[in-house]
Scaffold this motif. Structure first.
Motif, PDB file in Angstrom:
ATOM      1  N   GLN A   1      83.250  88.065  70.473  1.00 42.25           N
ATOM      2  CA  GLN A   1      84.243  88.457  69.716  1.00 42.25           C
ATOM      3  C   GLN A   1      83.939  88.928  68.375  1.00 42.25           C
ATOM      4  O   GLN A   1      84.263  90.124  67.967  1.00 42.25           O
TER       5      GLN A   1
ATOM      6  N   ILE B   1      81.163  89.507  67.452  1.00 45.15           N
ATOM      7  CA  ILE B   1      79.904  90.570  67.433  1.00 45.15           C
ATOM      8  C   ILE B   1      80.622  92.011  67.738  1.00 45.15           C
ATOM      9  O   ILE B   1      80.284  92.867  67.359  1.00 45.15           O
ATOM     10  N   LYS B   2      81.390  91.903  68.818  1.00 44.67           N
ATOM     11  CA  LYS B   2      82.349  93.383  68.918  1.00 44.67           C
ATOM     12  C   LYS B   2      82.789  93.977  67.789  1.00 44.67           C
ATOM     13  O   LYS B   2      82.527  94.913  67.556  1.00 44.67           O
ATOM     14  N   LEU B   3      83.419  93.012  67.018  1.00 48.93           N
ATOM     15  CA  LEU B   3      84.235  93.588  65.782  1.00 48.93           C
ATOM     16  C   LEU B   3      83.072  94.199  64.593  1.00 48.93           C
ATOM     17  O   LEU B   3      83.323  94.848  63.989  1.00 48.93           O
ATOM     18  N   MET B   4      82.280  93.234  64.747  1.00 45.58           N
ATOM     19  CA  MET B   4      80.971  93.741  63.743  1.00 45.58           C
ATOM     20  C   MET B   4      80.477  94.975  64.175  1.00 45.58           C
ATOM     21  O   MET B   4      80.129  95.915  63.431  1.00 45.58           O
ATOM     22  N   THR B   5      80.369  95.181  65.504  1.00 47.63           N
ATOM     23  CA  THR B   5      79.759  96.481  65.693  1.00 47.63           C
ATOM     24  C   THR B   5      80.705  97.506  65.576  1.00 47.63           C
ATOM     25  O   THR B   5      80.270  98.933  65.545  1.00 47.63           O
ATOM     26  N   LEU B   6      82.044  97.430  65.268  1.00 49.12           N
ATOM     27  CA  LEU B   6      82.920  98.317  64.871  1.00 49.12           C
ATOM     28  C   LEU B   6      83.045  98.570  63.379  1.00 49.12           C
ATOM     29  O   LEU B   6      83.631  99.223  62.705  1.00 49.12           O
ATOM     30  N   GLY B   7      81.949  97.980  62.720  1.00 57.92           N
ATOM     31  CA  GLY B   7      81.903  97.985  61.088  1.00 57.92           C
ATOM     32  C   GLY B   7      82.366  96.935  60.377  1.00 57.92           C
ATOM     33  O   GLY B   7      82.462  97.081  59.216  1.00 57.92           O
ATOM     34  N   LEU B   8      82.998  95.904  60.839  1.00 56.23           N
ATOM     35  CA  LEU B   8      83.610  94.947  60.226  1.00 56.23           C
ATOM     36  C   LEU B   8      82.560  93.634  59.720  1.00 56.23           C
ATOM     37  O   LEU B   8      81.533  93.561  60.396  1.00 56.23           O
ATOM     38  N   THR B   9      82.815  93.276  58.486  1.00 65.78           N
ATOM     39  CA  THR B   9      81.767  92.162  58.136  1.00 65.78           C
ATOM     40  C   THR B   9      82.339  90.631  58.995  1.00 65.78           C
ATOM     41  O   THR B   9      83.288  90.823  59.518  1.00 65.78           O
TER      42      THR B   9
ATOM     43  N   GLN C   1      90.553  88.989  61.473  1.00 69.69           N
ATOM     44  CA  GLN C   1      91.245  89.724  62.377  1.00 69.69           C
ATOM     45  C   GLN C   1      91.525  88.871  63.808  1.00 69.69           C
ATOM     46  O   GLN C   1      92.586  89.111  64.424  1.00 69.69           O
ATOM     47  N   ILE C   2      90.426  88.132  63.988  1.00 64.90           N
ATOM     48  CA  ILE C   2      90.636  87.327  65.399  1.00 64.90           C
ATOM     49  C   ILE C   2      91.607  86.255  65.211  1.00 64.90           C
ATOM     50  O   ILE C   2      92.548  86.079  66.000  1.00 64.90           O
TER      51      ILE C   2
END
Ligand SMILES: Nc1ncnc2c1ncn2[C@@H]1O[C@H](COP(=O)(O)OP(=O)(O)OP(=O)(O)O)[C@@H](O)[C@H]1O
Ligand SMILES: [Mg+2]
Lengths: 252, 314
Positions: free
Chosen positions: B290, B292-300, B307-308
């Motif tokens: 989870q 990793i997915k959000l980091m691939t969207l540009g989140l730190t 967010q999670i």
């Protein structure tokens, strides 16, 4: 433009020995649309993860627009313009489709804008926009949302890992159109990992990865007929094909 | 008390607390009773909802006429002076066939060095076929060293066919809390509990749920979602007792971070062959994929965690 220079990826094997999953990959992704194909377990998803920064190569260098990004974090690569649609989409608790599309876009979206991306991948936006991206979504629905996120990101490089997997036959043609439209709009490169002839059919260039190596690559017109005449991609003479791939790279 | 009176007696701190615990920026519509620093700061009753101060002990009786529909009662409690310790007894009498919303909440602002403590003891008598939605939010703020402590007790008696939903939220700023919730259900009565909890620092939170399913066709669904950060500690205890042909479900789903500790002890007791009872408990850190997915969207990583967690507790 993305360039892989002598990229290898090893993991520790069961017996403590090293297992090489990707071995000395050299490749330049500079066509608008490159399709990667090859047998299961060949190393395609591993390559995609290396590009997105989820794993780092044990050897070699990755260059994005000439800049060395080998040691760059996932976040920084995403910000630099790399997107990756997972082969297996991730599910969350409580995070909605709209939340994910908004995060992907990196800015506040109106519901209409967010819905636009969903409609593009053939999901009736009204039914999905406020749904949680949790285990209740079907596999195909998740795959479509995954694609919509990449659409929303609008980055220079987009990597799709088997986007067609789980998408029903009926919608397949629409999916092809999604990529065709993206092809028209994009000012950068699309990489699609796929086992589907119809997707390979719209690529400028096809790369075959088997046994952790690039075994063939070249223009679609040249590679696709060969693939279609190969009864079994996995056991086709790899040594010969590697030589061939090497030769082609030199002549490029 | 007239509305103007309320506005005059509330200061800015109390207004912030009120917004946090009751989503209120002004005095609410409908019936309300605002308690601030141990005394009455505002009350409104309606034709159907009466609020009466108890004579023998601190607290109020809230009496809702049978058949009252689409009305709400707000009973926020605000503590903005350091060092207040109070125990308040509130009894709710909800008539037959009502359909109402009750918003209770407690906000503590402690800017001093003494502990502020509020213990609310709420009893609900829910009449036949009445439907109740009960929302309880706890919130603490202030940079004083004094503790912010809340120990709510909720006792629920549900008559035939009654339905009650409890939403219990404690997201920020309460140093220590021990929440006890007990319910007994008659025939065809149903209870739904959604607890959302986040602790950080050295906070401690314990929840005890005891539900007795006494009537045929009664159901209970008790779900707790929590996040424990830093060195905080949480305990979740739930016991569902099936004394009839009934069904019960409890679930504790916790995200653990840093050096936190979470204990989940769900228990089931069946005293009837047709009691169908289930419990689930899961404790684990945030799933790596989870993040990793959000980091691939540009989140730190920090943004991704945020967010999670906020999704999980939504
Ligand atoms: N962390 C790991 N540890 C051990 N083996 C791994 C690891 N990651 C990948 N592999 C192995 O590496 C090989 C390549 O995996 P990868 O997922 O890249 O294949 P793929 O080409 O994407 O296959 P598919 O077409 O089935 O999606 C597989 O044999 C896989 O089991
Ligand atoms: Mg794969």
């Amino acid at each position: 433009m993305l360039e892989l220079r002598n990229v290898s990826y090893e993991v520790e094997g069961d017996k403590g020995d090293n297992k090489e999953i990707l071995s000395h990959i050299n490749f330049v992704f500079d066509k608008r649309f490159t399709a990667i194909t090859g047998p299961n377990g060949g190393g395609k998803s591993t390559l995609a993860k290396l590009i997105a920064g989820i794993i780092t190569p044990t050897e070699g260098t990755i260059l994005f627009n000439g800049e060395d990004i080998t040691g760059m974090s996932i976040t920084d690569r995403a910000k630099a313009g790399i997107s990756y649609a997972f082969q297996q989409p991730v599910r969350f608790k409580g995070i909605t489709v709209k939340d994910l599309i908004t995060l992907a876009a990196g800015k506040k979206l109106s519901t209409a804008e967010a819905c636009g991306f969903l409609s593009e991948v053939g999901l009736c936006a009204r039914d999905y926009i406020s749904r949680e991206v949790n285990a209740s979504l079907s596999g195909g629905e998740c795959k479509r949302i995954e694609i919509a996120m990449i659409m929303a990101r609008q980055t220079e490089l987009s990597v799709f890992d088997e986007p067609e997997a789980g998408i029903d036959l009926w919608s397949f043609q629409n999916l092809i159109q999604v990529f065709e439209r993206m092809y028209e709009k994009i000012n950068g490169n699309i990489i699609i990992i796929s086992h589907q002839e119809r997707i390979l059919n719209i690529a400028d260039e096809i790369v075959v990865i088997a046994g952790g190596q690039v075994t063939q690559s070249g223009r679609r017109e040249e590679i696709l007929p060969k693939l279609l005449n190969t009864p079994n991609a996995a056991t086709n003479c790899q040594v010969l094909e590697q030589k061939e791939a090497g030769r082609e790279r030199k002549t490029e | 008390m007239p509305r103007k009176g309320v506005k005059r007696t509330m200061d800015e701190i109390q207004k912030t607390l009120l917004a946090q615990v009751a989503d209120l920026h002004e005095v609410p519509a409908g019936a309300y009773n605002i308690r601030a620093n141990g005394s009455l700061a505002g009350r409104n009753t309606t034709a159907n909802i009466d609020i009466v101060t108890k004579g023998d002990q601190p607290g109020i009786d809230i009496i809702i006429k049978p058949g009252t529909k689409n009305e709400s009662v707000h009973i926020p409690v605000l503590l903005s002076e350091s060092g207040i310790k109070e125990t308040v007894y509130n009894d709710f009498y909800i008539g037959e066939d009502c359909d109402i919303t009750i918003v209770a909440g407690c906000g503590i602002h402690n800017g001093g060095k003494d502990a502020s403590e509020h213990s609310g003891i709420h009893r609900f008598f829910v009449g036949r076929h009445a439907r109740v939605r009960y929302v309880e939010k706890h919130y603490g703020q202030g940079d004083g060293t004094g503790g912010r402590i809340m120990n709510p007790t909720t006792e629920i008696t549900m008559e035939e066919g009654a339905h009650m939903e409890l939403e219990m939220v404690q997201i920020k700023g309460i140093d220590s809390t021990q929440r006890k919730t007990e319910a007994s259900l008659a025939q065809e009565a149903s209870l739904v509990v959604r607890e959302k909890l986040m602790t950080h620092g050295t906070q401690y939170a314990r929840s005890d749920f005891a539900v007795a399913l006494n009537g045929d066709g009664s159901t209970a669904d008790v779900v707790s979602r929590s996040v424990a950060k830093e060195q905080s500690k949480q305990e979740f205890h739930a016991n569902i007792v099936g004394n009839a042909s009934c069904s019960g479900h409890t679930e504790c789903d916790a995200i653990i971070m840093d050096e936190a500790s979470v204990t989940a002890l769900p228990a089931l007791t069946a005293n009837h062959v047709d009691a169908a009872l289930i419990h689930e408990a899961a404790i684990g850190k945030i799933a790596g994929e989870q993040l990793i997915k959000l980091m691939t969207l540009g989140l730190t990583q920090e943004e991704a965690e945020e967010q999670i967690i906020s999704g999980f507790l939504k």
